[in-house]
Structures are given as C-alpha cells and as structure tokens.
Design a protein around this motif. Structure first.
Motif, mmCIF file in Angstrom:
data_model
loop_
_atom_site.group_PDB
_atom_site.id
_atom_site.type_symbol
_atom_site.label_atom_id
_atom_site.label_comp_id
_atom_site.label_asym_id
_atom_site.label_seq_id
_atom_site.Cartn_x
_atom_site.Cartn_y
_atom_site.Cartn_z
ATOM 1 N N LEU A 14 0.833 -1.206 0.000
ATOM 2 C CA LEU A 14 0.000 0.000 0.000
ATOM 3 C C LEU A 14 0.865 1.254 0.000
ATOM 4 C CD1 LEU A 14 -2.813 1.312 0.097
ATOM 5 C CD2 LEU A 14 -2.666 1.183 2.602
ATOM 6 N N ALA A 15 1.957 1.223 0.731
ATOM 7 C CA ALA A 15 2.867 2.378 0.734
ATOM 8 C C ALA A 15 3.452 2.596 -0.662
ATOM 9 C CB ALA A 15 3.980 2.177 1.762
ATOM 10 N N ALA A 16 3.915 1.539 -1.293
ATOM 11 C CA ALA A 16 4.474 1.660 -2.646
ATOM 12 C C ALA A 16 3.390 2.122 -3.625
ATOM 13 C CB ALA A 16 5.060 0.327 -3.096
ATOM 14 N N TYR A 17 2.214 1.548 -3.538
ATOM 15 C CA TYR A 17 1.095 1.922 -4.398
ATOM 16 C C TYR A 17 0.733 3.393 -4.203
ATOM 17 C CZ TYR A 17 -3.806 1.996 -5.984
ATOM 18 O OH TYR A 17 -4.983 2.310 -6.597
ATOM 19 N N SER A 18 0.750 3.844 -2.975
ATOM 20 C CA SER A 18 0.409 5.238 -2.667
ATOM 21 C C SER A 18 1.406 6.204 -3.295
ATOM 22 C CB SER A 18 0.341 5.442 -1.153
ATOM 23 O OG SER A 18 -0.668 4.631 -0.588
ATOM 24 N N LEU A 93 7.428 4.171 5.582
ATOM 25 C CA LEU A 93 7.660 3.690 4.218
ATOM 26 C C LEU A 93 7.310 4.747 3.179
ATOM 27 C CD1 LEU A 93 6.287 0.043 4.497
ATOM 28 C CD2 LEU A 93 8.689 0.740 4.299
ATOM 29 N N ILE A 94 6.230 5.474 3.403
ATOM 30 C CA ILE A 94 5.845 6.544 2.473
ATOM 31 C C ILE A 94 6.941 7.608 2.439
ATOM 32 C CG2 ILE A 94 4.237 8.473 2.135
ATOM 33 C CD1 ILE A 94 2.836 6.111 1.289
ATOM 34 N N ILE A 95 7.419 7.998 3.601
ATOM 35 C CA ILE A 95 8.477 9.019 3.664
ATOM 36 C C ILE A 95 9.737 8.518 2.959
ATOM 37 C CG2 ILE A 95 10.062 10.212 5.239
ATOM 38 C CD1 ILE A 95 7.617 10.313 7.234
ATOM 39 N N GLY A 97 10.002 6.183 0.699
ATOM 40 C CA GLY A 97 9.732 6.044 -0.728
ATOM 41 C C GLY A 97 9.752 7.380 -1.440
ATOM 42 N N PHE A 98 9.153 8.386 -0.818
ATOM 43 C CA PHE A 98 9.145 9.722 -1.424
ATOM 44 C C PHE A 98 10.564 10.250 -1.562
ATOM 45 C CE2 PHE A 98 9.044 14.309 -1.330
ATOM 46 C CZ PHE A 98 8.067 14.605 -2.266
ATOM 47 N N LEU A 99 11.345 10.135 -0.497
ATOM 48 C CA LEU A 99 12.718 10.647 -0.536
ATOM 49 C C LEU A 99 13.568 9.892 -1.554
ATOM 50 C CD1 LEU A 99 13.322 11.297 3.275
ATOM 51 C CD2 LEU A 99 12.769 12.986 1.481
ATOM 52 N N ALA A 100 13.347 8.587 -1.673
ATOM 53 C CA ALA A 100 14.083 7.799 -2.666
ATOM 54 C C ALA A 100 13.705 8.233 -4.084
ATOM 55 C CB ALA A 100 13.817 6.311 -2.474
ATOM 56 N N CYS A 101 12.430 8.462 -4.317
ATOM 57 C CA CYS A 101 11.992 8.930 -5.638
ATOM 58 C C CYS A 101 12.570 10.304 -5.947
ATOM 59 C CB CYS A 101 10.462 8.974 -5.710
ATOM 60 S SG CYS A 101 9.706 7.346 -5.804
ATOM 61 N N ARG A 102 12.629 11.163 -4.946
ATOM 62 C CA ARG A 102 13.209 12.500 -5.156
ATOM 63 C C ARG A 102 14.658 12.400 -5.619
ATOM 64 N NH1 ARG A 102 12.218 17.571 -1.379
ATOM 65 N NH2 ARG A 102 14.445 17.660 -1.644
ATOM 66 N N SER A 146 10.390 18.222 3.243
ATOM 67 C CA SER A 146 9.751 17.177 2.442
ATOM 68 C C SER A 146 9.036 16.165 3.328
ATOM 69 C CB SER A 146 10.779 16.447 1.576
ATOM 70 O OG SER A 146 11.325 17.313 0.630
ATOM 71 N N VAL A 147 9.658 15.799 4.429
ATOM 72 C CA VAL A 147 9.020 14.871 5.371
ATOM 73 C C VAL A 147 7.707 15.464 5.872
ATOM 74 C CG1 VAL A 147 9.231 13.790 7.644
ATOM 75 C CG2 VAL A 147 11.156 13.707 6.033
ATOM 76 N N GLN A 148 7.726 16.743 6.220
ATOM 77 C CA GLN A 148 6.502 17.405 6.676
ATOM 78 C C GLN A 148 5.447 17.436 5.564
ATOM 79 O OE1 GLN A 148 5.757 18.219 9.853
ATOM 80 N NE2 GLN A 148 7.699 17.162 10.157
ATOM 81 N N MET A 149 5.880 17.659 4.335
ATOM 82 C CA MET A 149 4.954 17.663 3.205
ATOM 83 C C MET A 149 4.311 16.290 3.036
ATOM 84 S SD MET A 149 5.553 18.216 -0.833
ATOM 85 C CE MET A 149 5.511 16.471 -1.168
ATOM 86 N N VAL A 150 5.126 15.229 3.138
ATOM 87 C CA VAL A 150 4.614 13.867 2.982
ATOM 88 C C VAL A 150 3.617 13.540 4.095
ATOM 89 C CG1 VAL A 150 5.233 11.417 2.959
ATOM 90 C CG2 VAL A 150 6.616 13.068 1.688
ATOM 91 N N LEU A 151 3.919 13.960 5.310
ATOM 92 C CA LEU A 151 2.959 13.749 6.402
ATOM 93 C C LEU A 151 1.649 14.480 6.098
ATOM 94 C CD1 LEU A 151 5.339 13.967 9.494
ATOM 95 C CD2 LEU A 151 4.236 11.908 8.544
ATOM 96 N N GLY A 152 1.747 15.636 5.446
ATOM 97 C CA GLY A 152 0.556 16.361 5.013
ATOM 98 C C GLY A 152 -0.215 15.600 3.935
ATOM 99 N N LEU A 153 0.502 14.959 3.011
ATOM 100 C CA LEU A 153 -0.157 14.149 1.988
ATOM 101 C C LEU A 153 -0.931 12.999 2.620
ATOM 102 C CD1 LEU A 153 2.707 13.848 -0.688
ATOM 103 C CD2 LEU A 153 0.696 15.344 -0.778
#
Length: 177
Positions: A14-18, A93-95, A97-102, A146-153
C-alpha cells in the motif's frame, strides 16, 4: 500464511502503491480496480487514467492517494489515523519512498518525458503533465520540509470525503463494494 505477514505485505505494498499513485496521479482508484492477492499485496489492475486524464474528464479524486477506512483498518488504525504499529510503519515507508523517488527524479521524469509525445490519453495536457509531475517531487524543499509535506499528503488522504464518495458512486452505479 499468517495474518500478521499478510498485514505487513499489505502495508508495504500500500505504501508503494500510494507513492506511485501520487507521482503518476493514478485515477479511477475504486475498489473494483484495487485488488489484494492471497499474500496480502495490493494489486492495481487498471492504469487507464493517470497524469492528465480522468474518468469522464472530471478530476473527482483529489486526495493524493487512496487511504480509506477499510485500508486503515487492515493496518489496525481508523479514519482519524489512530497510531498503530502498522500505520506508523506505513508512514515511515511513504516518507522513505518519497525521498528515494526524489533522489532519482531526473530518471523518473526522463521516462515520462520520453513517452509524452506518444499520443497516449494520459499526455493530453502535453508538457504540462511532465511539469506537474516534476512539481510533485517538491525539489525546492529541504529533506526535513519534504518529510513534513509527505505527512501532510498522508493527512490529506486519510479517509478523504471525495475518495469515499467515489467508492459510493461505484457501489451504486456498478455494484462494486
């Protein structure tokens, strides 16, 4: 298979899908298009709407990704995002994943740019689709921001009203639970 293993597989997928849904703006995320395999993994089966196109041309799904009550319950959480070991793991995992994609944004954007002239419906907005994706990487932010932004997402996605309404619409119109 043990239930805890299936829950963990569910949470990780679900984290990867998100993350993928957020960056590619995958739409039409109703329950008929989101399946779970026999090991608990999320499987999305319809990629007809992403980037710049939406079902019926209406961008009804506004949440960054699908995070409904049912999905939260599998992670032992609720519609308010009550802390649980699995939901906290999901957030980490979301955080990550986001940072890795960045870090690899240039490669990911290159793949999308290479396809942007393909004539596929998801590129109906042309270069704007690529620019919008680039903006989602939030490259102007520091890692902490970015971490704060992801928590907002995550917060914006938690049991989002429009996501619930889209599932309700699909249930009424197509009988999809």
């Amino acid at each position: 298979m043990r239930c805890l293993t299936a829950q963990r597989n569910f949470t990780e997928s679900l984290a990867a899908y998100s993350i993928v849904c957020y960056f590619l703006q995958i739409k039409d995320r109703h329950n008929g298009n989101v399946l779970i395999d026999d090991q608990g993994h999320i499987v999305h089966i319809d990629f007809g709407f992403m980037l710049s196109n939406s079902p019926g041309g209406v961008n009804f799904e506004a949440a960054p990704f699908k995070l409904t009550r049912e999905l939260l319950e599998v992670m032992d959480s609720n519609s308010e995002g009550q802390p649980s070991e699995l939901f906290d793991y999901f957030k980490v995992l979301i955080i990550q994943g986001f940072l890795a994609c960045r870090k690899h944004h240039d490669r990911l954007l290159l793949l999308v740019r290479m396809m942007s002239k393909s004539g596929l419906p998801c590129f109906k907005a042309g270069d704007r689709a690529v620019k919008a994706m680039e903006k989602r990487f939030a490259l102007q932010l520091t890692e902490v921001q970015s971490v704060q932004m992801v928590l907002g997402l995550i917060s914006d996605s938690l049991d989002a009203w429009r996501t619930r309404q889209y599932d309700y619409y699909q249930r009424l119109l197509n009988g999809i639970l």
